[in-house]
Design an enzyme around this catalytic site. Structure first.
Site, PDB file in Angstrom:
ATOM      1  N   ILE A   1     -43.025 -15.984  10.391  1.00  0.00           N
ATOM      2  CA  ILE A   1     -42.505 -14.618  11.069  1.00  0.00           C
ATOM      3  C   ILE A   1     -43.829 -13.802  11.108  1.00  0.00           C
ATOM      4  CG2 ILE A   1     -41.121 -12.860  11.014  1.00  0.00           C
ATOM      5  CD1 ILE A   1     -39.022 -14.317   9.414  1.00  0.00           C
TER       6      ILE A   1
ATOM      7  N   SER B   1     -48.164 -21.621   3.767  1.00  0.00           N
ATOM      8  CA  SER B   1     -48.735 -21.431   4.986  1.00  0.00           C
ATOM      9  C   SER B   1     -50.179 -21.832   5.179  1.00  0.00           C
ATOM     10  CB  SER B   1     -48.865 -20.009   5.453  1.00  0.00           C
ATOM     11  OG  SER B   1     -49.494 -19.166   4.354  1.00  0.00           O
TER      12      SER B   1
ATOM     13  N   ASP C   1     -52.682 -13.017  -3.958  1.00  0.00           N
ATOM     14  CA  ASP C   1     -51.383 -12.925  -4.360  1.00  0.00           C
ATOM     15  C   ASP C   1     -51.025 -11.472  -4.421  1.00  0.00           C
ATOM     16  OD1 ASP C   1     -49.155 -12.938  -6.260  1.00  0.00           O
ATOM     17  OD2 ASP C   1     -49.427 -15.065  -6.227  1.00  0.00           O
TER      18      ASP C   1
ATOM     19  N   SER D   1     -33.190  -9.956   4.286  1.00  0.00           N
ATOM     20  CA  SER D   1     -32.273 -11.149   4.835  1.00  0.00           C
ATOM     21  C   SER D   1     -30.988 -10.930   4.755  1.00  0.00           C
ATOM     22  CB  SER D   1     -32.720 -12.118   3.928  1.00  0.00           C
ATOM     23  OG  SER D   1     -31.797 -13.338   3.917  1.00  0.00           O
TER      24      SER D   1
ATOM     25  N   TYR E   1     -32.712 -16.002  -4.603  1.00  0.00           N
ATOM     26  CA  TYR E   1     -33.524 -15.499  -3.337  1.00  0.00           C
ATOM     27  C   TYR E   1     -32.945 -14.511  -2.507  1.00  0.00           C
ATOM     28  CZ  TYR E   1     -34.638 -15.068   1.673  1.00  0.00           C
ATOM     29  OH  TYR E   1     -35.120 -14.408   2.828  1.00  0.00           O
TER      30      TYR E   1
ATOM     31  N   LYS F   1     -33.965  -9.985  -2.855  1.00  0.00           N
ATOM     32  CA  LYS F   1     -34.191  -9.392  -1.676  1.00  0.00           C
ATOM     33  C   LYS F   1     -33.296  -7.914  -1.947  1.00  0.00           C
ATOM     34  CE  LYS F   1     -37.116 -11.367   0.997  1.00  0.00           C
ATOM     35  NZ  LYS F   1     -38.436 -10.829   1.311  1.00  0.00           N
TER      36      LYS F   1
ATOM     37  N   PHE G   1     -31.262 -12.402  10.397  1.00  0.00           N
ATOM     38  CA  PHE G   1     -30.366 -13.742  10.365  1.00  0.00           C
ATOM     39  C   PHE G   1     -31.204 -14.586  10.494  1.00  0.00           C
ATOM     40  CE2 PHE G   1     -25.853 -11.876  10.020  1.00  0.00           C
ATOM     41  CZ  PHE G   1     -26.515 -10.533   9.544  1.00  0.00           C
TER      42      PHE G   1
ATOM     43  N   ARG H   1     -23.573 -28.484   2.213  1.00  0.00           N
ATOM     44  CA  ARG H   1     -24.747 -28.088   1.202  1.00  0.00           C
ATOM     45  C   ARG H   1     -24.127 -27.108   0.273  1.00  0.00           C
ATOM     46  NH1 ARG H   1     -30.177 -26.247   4.147  1.00  0.00           N
ATOM     47  NH2 ARG H   1     -28.829 -24.401   4.602  1.00  0.00           N
TER      48      ARG H   1
ATOM     49  N   ASP I   1     -23.992 -22.969   1.103  1.00  0.00           N
ATOM     50  CA  ASP I   1     -23.781 -22.693   2.367  1.00  0.00           C
ATOM     51  C   ASP I   1     -22.450 -21.702   2.638  1.00  0.00           C
ATOM     52  OD1 ASP I   1     -26.035 -23.348   3.527  1.00  0.00           O
ATOM     53  OD2 ASP I   1     -25.271 -25.297   4.134  1.00  0.00           O
TER      54      ASP I   1
HETATM   55  C1  UD1 Z   1     -31.016 -19.409   4.694  1.00  0.00           C
HETATM   56  C2  UD1 Z   1     -30.739 -18.025   4.356  1.00  0.00           C
HETATM   57  C3  UD1 Z   1     -31.581 -16.952   4.927  1.00  0.00           C
HETATM   58  C4  UD1 Z   1     -32.982 -17.562   4.834  1.00  0.00           C
HETATM   59  C5  UD1 Z   1     -33.097 -18.860   5.615  1.00  0.00           C
HETATM   60  C6  UD1 Z   1     -34.518 -19.144   5.653  1.00  0.00           C
HETATM   61  C7  UD1 Z   1     -28.320 -17.900   3.720  1.00  0.00           C
HETATM   62  C8  UD1 Z   1     -27.035 -17.417   4.004  1.00  0.00           C
HETATM   63  N1  UD1 Z   1     -29.262 -17.792   4.609  1.00  0.00           N
HETATM   64  O1  UD1 Z   1     -30.411 -19.484   6.124  1.00  0.00           O
HETATM   65  O2  UD1 Z   1     -31.343 -15.984   4.518  1.00  0.00           O
HETATM   66  O3  UD1 Z   1     -33.854 -16.481   5.505  1.00  0.00           O
HETATM   67  O4  UD1 Z   1     -32.469 -19.897   5.092  1.00  0.00           O
HETATM   68  O5  UD1 Z   1     -34.787 -19.904   4.583  1.00  0.00           O
HETATM   69  O6  UD1 Z   1     -28.754 -18.189   2.437  1.00  0.00           O
HETATM   70  N2  UD1 Z   1     -28.233 -27.221   8.340  1.00  0.00           N
HETATM   71  C9  UD1 Z   1     -27.890 -28.677   8.421  1.00  0.00           C
HETATM   72  N3  UD1 Z   1     -28.721 -29.702   8.125  1.00  0.00           N
HETATM   73  C10 UD1 Z   1     -30.131 -29.467   7.755  1.00  0.00           C
HETATM   74  C11 UD1 Z   1     -30.613 -28.029   7.451  1.00  0.00           C
HETATM   75  C12 UD1 Z   1     -29.431 -26.986   7.719  1.00  0.00           C
HETATM   76  O7  UD1 Z   1     -26.719 -29.002   8.794  1.00  0.00           O
HETATM   77  O8  UD1 Z   1     -30.854 -30.300   7.604  1.00  0.00           O
HETATM   78  C13 UD1 Z   1     -27.146 -26.493   8.482  1.00  0.00           C
HETATM   79  C14 UD1 Z   1     -26.884 -25.485   7.021  1.00  0.00           C
HETATM   80  O9  UD1 Z   1     -25.856 -26.255   6.523  1.00  0.00           O
HETATM   81  C15 UD1 Z   1     -26.490 -24.280   7.813  1.00  0.00           C
HETATM   82  C16 UD1 Z   1     -27.217 -24.217   9.217  1.00  0.00           C
HETATM   83  O10 UD1 Z   1     -27.849 -25.410   9.439  1.00  0.00           O
HETATM   84  O11 UD1 Z   1     -25.178 -24.255   8.136  1.00  0.00           O
HETATM   85  C17 UD1 Z   1     -28.618 -23.185   9.144  1.00  0.00           C
HETATM   86  O12 UD1 Z   1     -29.291 -23.470   7.885  1.00  0.00           O
HETATM   87  P1  UD1 Z   1     -30.747 -23.026   7.522  1.00  0.00           P
HETATM   88  O13 UD1 Z   1     -31.585 -23.292   8.711  1.00  0.00           O
HETATM   89  O14 UD1 Z   1     -31.254 -23.606   6.319  1.00  0.00           O
HETATM   90  O15 UD1 Z   1     -30.575 -21.435   7.385  1.00  0.00           O
HETATM   91  P2  UD1 Z   1     -29.564 -20.734   6.439  1.00  0.00           P
HETATM   92  O16 UD1 Z   1     -28.927 -21.671   5.363  1.00  0.00           O
HETATM   93  O17 UD1 Z   1     -28.570 -20.208   7.431  1.00  0.00           O
END
Ligand code: UD1
Length: 342
Positions: A16, A40, A63, A129, A153, A157, A182, A296, A299
């Site tokens: 970002i 990064s 840092d 977040s 995490y 925040k 989000f 996971r 989640d």
């Molecule tokens: C999480 C954090 C968010 C953080 C973001 C970036 C929460 C609620 N949210 O988002 O604050 O900024 O990570 O690190 O903790 N999924 C799969 N397969 C995969 C990867 C993800 O099915 O290989 C699914 C996950 O189960 C989830 C969705 O995709 O339902 C989004 O996952 P992800 O992109 O990791 O983001 P969040 O967990 O929502």
């Protein structure tokens, strides 16, 4: 208060951060960037210069917990405001390394606040977040939703937000705009900048992109037994260029603001994992192979923003849709199959 023109961007090499640097340079801001490159690459700055046709500005490898080095940056440059991205952000990793997360995210933020105050810099845009809402239930969540973080995490925040609110209440010179993202995804439309996580990605969009390019064989869909229409979890995906634009507007607005204000950044519409998979398949021209595996840990079924407050306050609303997010993400992946390293 004077409108800020010279901006310190912490974590400016990250996903970002780098897209926000582009947006700020395109709108005439001068930048000072710091990053420790823990997740990064310094390669990103050549890309930012190519995309904007502008010099990034002074870049320091440091840092944010290094108080002396941080103070020296403030001594050297006439900084007006700070956009603070530098933090660890992987939920799963935070459960294994909680001390590291609190140290970087919380102690890093207090080190920054101290340096800012010592140098009479009091305008801050802070990267927060939606994860602070935890499992808050269904329907769009507005900023009054109680924080119930469920991992280190998210807690880090939330602790930062409370520190910032207290600092603003006690030191009236401070102004803080706190943006609760989000799920920012996508890439710059040039295909030169995008998300380039180190190692195997944790998040959905970079994983899908790596499956599409053949670096990973298939996506694991974490659970199809949620009580959602297709059984997979729902998130509010937001284009990173829209996210970057919101930071630029926050900076534009800082000088006519006082105290601390918190805004959700989201589209206000949920998309399931399978909807993202289908949209990416359409963008890349071939279906994304996947298999469903158990949920996971940690989640939640659904996280969708009520993003009305930021729209009412600033008129900001995201302009890009899921097809744009997938198309731009795919363009970056295709042009950079191995990320910035190649
Ligand atoms: C999480 C954090 C968010 C953080 C973001 C970036 C929460 C609620 N949210 O988002 O604050 O900024 O990570 O690190 O903790 N999924 C799969 N397969 C995969 C990867 C993800 O099915 O290989 C699914 C996950 O189960 C989830 C969705 O995709 O339902 C989004 O996952 P992800 O992109 O990791 O983001 P969040 O967990 O929502």
């Amino acid at each position: 208060m004077r409108a800020p023109t010279t901006i310190l961007v912490t974590g400016g090499a990250g996903f970002i951060g780098s897209h926000t640097c582009v947006e700020l340079l395109d709108h005439g801001y001068k930048l000072i960037v710091i990053d420790n490159y823990s997740n990064s690459s310094s390669q990103v700055f050549n890309r930012i210069e190519k995309v904007t046709d502008r010099f990034v500005g002074a870049v320091y490898e440091l840092d944010i917990r290094d108080r002396h080095a941080l103070s020296a940056v403030f001594d050297r440059h006439p900084i007006d405001a700070v956009v603070h991205f530098a933090a660890h952000k992987a939920v799963g990793e935070s459960t294994r390394m909680p001390i590291e997360y609190y140290d970087t995210n919380v102690a890093g933020t207090t080190a920054l606040l101290r340096a800012m105050h010592e140098h009479e810099v009091h305008q801050l845009v802070f990267s927060s977040s939606c994860s602070i809402y935890g499992d808050a239930g269904r329907g769009p969540l507005d900023e009054s939703t109680p924080a119930r973080p469920t991992n280190p995490y998210a807690s880090s925040k939330w602790i930062c937000e409370q520190i910032l609110a207290d600092v603003c209440a006690r030191i009236p010179e401070f102004t803080v705009l706190c943006l609760r993202y989000f799920n920012p995804v996508g890439a710059h439309p040039s295909g030169l900048l995008g998300e380039d996580p180190r190692g195997t990605p944790d998040n959905l969009m970079p994983t899908v992109a790596q499956v599409a390019i053949g670096r990973l064989s298939r996506l694991r869909v974490f659970g199809d037994d949620y009580s959602t229409p297709d059984g997979t979890a729902i998130r509010d995906y937001l284009h990173v260029m829209d996210t970057a634009e919101a930071h630029r507007i926050a900076l534009d607005r800082l000088s006519d603001t006082s105290g601390m204000h918190v805004f959700n950044l989201g589209v206000g519409k949920g998309q399931s994992v399978l909807e993202v998979v289908a949209a990416f398949g359409a963008a890349s021209g071939s279906p994304i192979p996947f298999r469903v595996v158990p949920r996971r840990a940690g989640d939640v079924p659904e996280l969708v923003a009520d993003a009305g407050a930021v729209n009412r306050a600033w008129g900001w609303r995201p302009r890009r849709n899921l097809a744009d997010m997938c198309g731009d993400s795919w363009r970056f992946q295709r042009r950079n199959p191995l990320g910035y390293a190649q």
